[in-house]
Write a protein that holds these residues in place. Structure first.
Motif, PDB file in Angstrom:
ATOM      1  N   PRO A 117       0.797  -1.196  -0.190  1.00  0.00           N
ATOM      2  CA  PRO A 117      -0.027  -0.113   0.176  1.00  0.00           C
ATOM      3  C   PRO A 117       0.786   1.307   0.049  1.00  0.00           C
ATOM      4  CG  PRO A 117      -0.816  -1.502   1.765  1.00  0.00           C
ATOM      5  CD  PRO A 117       0.378  -2.242   1.096  1.00  0.00           C
ATOM      6  N   ALA A 118       2.026   1.040   0.742  1.00  0.00           N
ATOM      7  CA  ALA A 118       2.717   2.366   0.856  1.00  0.00           C
ATOM      8  C   ALA A 118       3.501   2.558  -0.530  1.00  0.00           C
ATOM      9  CB  ALA A 118       3.973   2.256   1.642  1.00  0.00           C
ATOM     10  N   TRP A 119       4.049   1.286  -1.277  1.00  0.00           N
ATOM     11  CA  TRP A 119       4.456   1.476  -2.716  1.00  0.00           C
ATOM     12  C   TRP A 119       3.343   2.142  -3.673  1.00  0.00           C
ATOM     13  CZ3 TRP A 119       9.137   2.315  -3.563  1.00  0.00           C
ATOM     14  CH2 TRP A 119      10.115   1.623  -2.827  1.00  0.00           C
ATOM     15  N   ILE A 120       2.154   1.757  -3.600  1.00  0.00           N
ATOM     16  CA  ILE A 120       1.051   2.402  -4.370  1.00  0.00           C
ATOM     17  C   ILE A 120       0.932   3.696  -4.399  1.00  0.00           C
ATOM     18  CG2 ILE A 120      -1.244   2.303  -4.865  1.00  0.00           C
ATOM     19  CD1 ILE A 120      -0.984  -0.762  -4.465  1.00  0.00           C
ATOM     20  N   GLU A 121       0.805   4.141  -2.855  1.00  0.00           N
ATOM     21  CA  GLU A 121       0.726   5.461  -2.719  1.00  0.00           C
ATOM     22  C   GLU A 121       1.927   6.611  -3.279  1.00  0.00           C
ATOM     23  OE1 GLU A 121      -1.964   7.248  -1.175  1.00  0.00           O
ATOM     24  OE2 GLU A 121      -3.001   5.034  -1.547  1.00  0.00           O
ATOM     25  N   LEU A 122       3.184   6.033  -3.048  1.00  0.00           N
ATOM     26  CA  LEU A 122       4.346   6.796  -3.613  1.00  0.00           C
ATOM     27  C   LEU A 122       4.254   6.876  -4.954  1.00  0.00           C
ATOM     28  CD1 LEU A 122       6.986   7.948  -2.944  1.00  0.00           C
ATOM     29  CD2 LEU A 122       8.072   5.856  -3.123  1.00  0.00           C
ATOM     30  N   LEU A 123       3.924   5.681  -5.901  1.00  0.00           N
ATOM     31  CA  LEU A 123       3.773   5.633  -7.076  1.00  0.00           C
ATOM     32  C   LEU A 123       2.865   6.629  -7.716  1.00  0.00           C
ATOM     33  CD1 LEU A 123       4.719   1.789  -7.824  1.00  0.00           C
ATOM     34  CD2 LEU A 123       6.194   3.678  -8.179  1.00  0.00           C
ATOM     35  N   THR A 124       1.764   6.622  -6.860  1.00  0.00           N
ATOM     36  CA  THR A 124       0.617   7.410  -7.323  1.00  0.00           C
ATOM     37  C   THR A 124       1.047   8.993  -7.084  1.00  0.00           C
ATOM     38  OG1 THR A 124      -1.101   5.778  -6.617  1.00  0.00           O
ATOM     39  CG2 THR A 124      -1.885   7.908  -6.740  1.00  0.00           C
ATOM     40  N   ARG A 125       1.607   9.207  -6.127  1.00  0.00           N
ATOM     41  CA  ARG A 125       2.129  10.657  -6.092  1.00  0.00           C
ATOM     42  C   ARG A 125       2.883  11.083  -7.072  1.00  0.00           C
ATOM     43  NH1 ARG A 125       2.686   9.500  -0.540  1.00  0.00           N
ATOM     44  NH2 ARG A 125       4.911   9.439  -0.593  1.00  0.00           N
ATOM     45  N   TYR A 126       3.971  10.335  -7.568  1.00  0.00           N
ATOM     46  CA  TYR A 126       4.684  10.372  -8.825  1.00  0.00           C
ATOM     47  C   TYR A 126       3.923  10.656 -10.000  1.00  0.00           C
ATOM     48  CZ  TYR A 126       9.445   9.206  -6.410  1.00  0.00           C
ATOM     49  OH  TYR A 126      10.323   9.084  -5.648  1.00  0.00           O
ATOM     50  N   LEU A 127       2.938   9.690 -10.030  1.00  0.00           N
ATOM     51  CA  LEU A 127       2.207   9.943 -11.453  1.00  0.00           C
ATOM     52  C   LEU A 127       1.180  11.002 -11.409  1.00  0.00           C
ATOM     53  CD1 LEU A 127       1.658   6.209 -11.884  1.00  0.00           C
ATOM     54  CD2 LEU A 127       2.921   7.591 -13.366  1.00  0.00           C
ATOM     55  N   VAL A 128       0.707  11.637 -10.184  1.00  0.00           N
ATOM     56  CA  VAL A 128      -0.316  12.776 -10.154  1.00  0.00           C
ATOM     57  C   VAL A 128       0.693  13.917 -10.322  1.00  0.00           C
ATOM     58  CG1 VAL A 128      -1.505  14.160  -8.638  1.00  0.00           C
ATOM     59  CG2 VAL A 128      -1.983  11.472  -8.555  1.00  0.00           C
ATOM     60  N   GLU A 129       1.824  13.888 -10.002  1.00  0.00           N
ATOM     61  CA  GLU A 129       2.419  15.137 -10.387  1.00  0.00           C
ATOM     62  C   GLU A 129       3.052  15.150 -11.709  1.00  0.00           C
ATOM     63  OE1 GLU A 129       5.689  16.481  -7.457  1.00  0.00           O
ATOM     64  OE2 GLU A 129       4.854  14.988  -6.086  1.00  0.00           O
ATOM     65  N   ALA A 130       3.325  13.926 -12.225  1.00  0.00           N
ATOM     66  CA  ALA A 130       3.555  13.672 -13.716  1.00  0.00           C
ATOM     67  C   ALA A 130       2.562  14.243 -14.566  1.00  0.00           C
ATOM     68  CB  ALA A 130       3.960  12.312 -13.890  1.00  0.00           C
ATOM     69  N   GLN A 131       1.308  13.785 -14.236  1.00  0.00           N
ATOM     70  CA  GLN A 131      -0.056  14.425 -14.808  1.00  0.00           C
ATOM     71  C   GLN A 131      -0.099  15.854 -14.822  1.00  0.00           C
ATOM     72  OE1 GLN A 131      -3.822  12.925 -13.245  1.00  0.00           O
ATOM     73  NE2 GLN A 131      -4.103  11.839 -15.256  1.00  0.00           N
ATOM     74  N   GLN A 132       0.035  16.320 -13.881  1.00  0.00           N
ATOM     75  CA  GLN A 132      -0.016  17.690 -13.507  1.00  0.00           C
ATOM     76  C   GLN A 132       1.019  18.546 -14.461  1.00  0.00           C
ATOM     77  OE1 GLN A 132       0.477  18.241  -9.438  1.00  0.00           O
ATOM     78  NE2 GLN A 132      -1.802  17.867  -8.974  1.00  0.00           N
ATOM     79  N   ARG A 133       2.215  17.851 -14.935  1.00  0.00           N
ATOM     80  CA  ARG A 133       3.100  18.478 -15.533  1.00  0.00           C
ATOM     81  C   ARG A 133       3.160  18.046 -17.257  1.00  0.00           C
ATOM     82  NH1 ARG A 133       8.315  18.040 -11.356  1.00  0.00           N
ATOM     83  NH2 ARG A 133       9.429  18.599 -13.364  1.00  0.00           N
ATOM     84  N   ASN A 134       1.893  17.456 -17.279  1.00  0.00           N
ATOM     85  CA  ASN A 134       1.820  17.035 -18.800  1.00  0.00           C
ATOM     86  C   ASN A 134       2.860  15.963 -19.180  1.00  0.00           C
ATOM     87  OD1 ASN A 134      -0.637  18.420 -19.511  1.00  0.00           O
ATOM     88  ND2 ASN A 134       0.727  20.305 -19.577  1.00  0.00           N
ATOM     89  N   GLU A 135       3.389  15.081 -18.271  1.00  0.00           N
ATOM     90  CA  GLU A 135       4.535  14.217 -18.740  1.00  0.00           C
ATOM     91  C   GLU A 135       3.970  12.941 -19.205  1.00  0.00           C
ATOM     92  OE1 GLU A 135       7.464  13.814 -15.428  1.00  0.00           O
ATOM     93  OE2 GLU A 135       7.710  15.786 -15.206  1.00  0.00           O
ATOM     94  N   VAL A 136       2.620  12.373 -18.856  1.00  0.00           N
ATOM     95  CA  VAL A 136       2.159  11.415 -19.117  1.00  0.00           C
ATOM     96  C   VAL A 136       0.897  11.377 -20.418  1.00  0.00           C
ATOM     97  CG1 VAL A 136       2.867  10.146 -16.891  1.00  0.00           C
ATOM     98  CG2 VAL A 136       0.480  11.610 -17.219  1.00  0.00           C
TER      99      VAL A 136
END
Length: 218
Positions: A117-136
């Motif tokens: 669960p902690a890994w999923i939360e960490l990876l999700t945070r990376y991807l949310v920020e990446a999404q906000q920066r139009n990286e994905v």
């Protein structure tokens, strides 16, 4: 200060010993006496740091997600770096290997939880920020993708463990990202990502160097 440093070293010795025993025998078959024997510490020293075997297992799991990778130009690269550093450390660090084994222990998980669960939360945070920066790419759903990355990594880890005792884990995770990232990262970002097998080793060396510099400056 000297007393505090001794306490930190003792805690580390206990964690290392527990990791070795957990990795070899599993949670259920491990006793506090087994850990004391490997660690070479007294029962009093053990219970000063951990009030139970369960607490110790949770501490071993906590080591898995306590990593901060250096900031990069792209959040997707930071996500990759985190996974690649873990892959590198899995082949060298018994504490991480024990944490991986504890996380997949179906019976033990009911006592101490899992790092997943902690890994999923960490990876999700990376991807949310990446999404906000139009990286994905537009179709990426951060949490769903985070769960996919975790399960794919676990599959590569399991295969490497069974076939090569983790000797090729860095190569396998590199291959995983080479195949996975085109379906996640925007083309301009993808062209600049480093997923080489030695990426984890290089980033981890940087982390250790920065930690050493911080200790010397304190």
């Amino acid at each position: 200060m000297a007393q505090q440093e001794r306490a930190i070293r003792t805690r580390g010795v206990i964690l290392q010993a527990a990791a070795e025993v957990f990795a070899e025998r599993g949670y259920a078959a491990t006793t506090v006496a087994d850990i004391l024997k490997v660690a070479g510490v007294t029962k009093g020293a053990f219970y000063f740091h951990f009030d139970s075997k369960q607490a110790l297992a949770k501490a071993v799991l906590g080591v898995q997600t306590s990593l901060d990778v250096p900031a990069q130009s792209f959040k997707v690269q930071e996500m990759v770096d985190t996974a690649m550093v873990v892959a590198h450390r899995l082949s060298h660090d018994p504490v991480l290997r024990a944490g991986a084994k504890l996380s997949e222990d179906r019976d033990g998980r009911s006592h101490y939880g899992s790092a997943w669960p902690a890994w999923i939360e960490l990876l999700t945070r990376y991807l949310v920020e990446a999404q906000q920066r139009n990286e994905v790419l537009a179709h990426v759903v951060p949490r769903e993708t985070a769960e996919f990355v975790l399960t794919a990594f676990h599959g590569a880890q399991t295969y490497s463990h069974l076939e090569m005792n983790l000797a090729d884990i860095e190569h396998r995770v590199s291959v995983l990202f080479r195949h996975m990232l085109p379906s996640i990262a925007a083309p301009a970002v993808l062209a600049n990502l480093d997923t080489a097998p030695d990426r984890g080793a290089r980033v981890y060396a940087q982390i250790r160097s920065e930690e050493l510099q911080a200790l010397q400056a304190s």
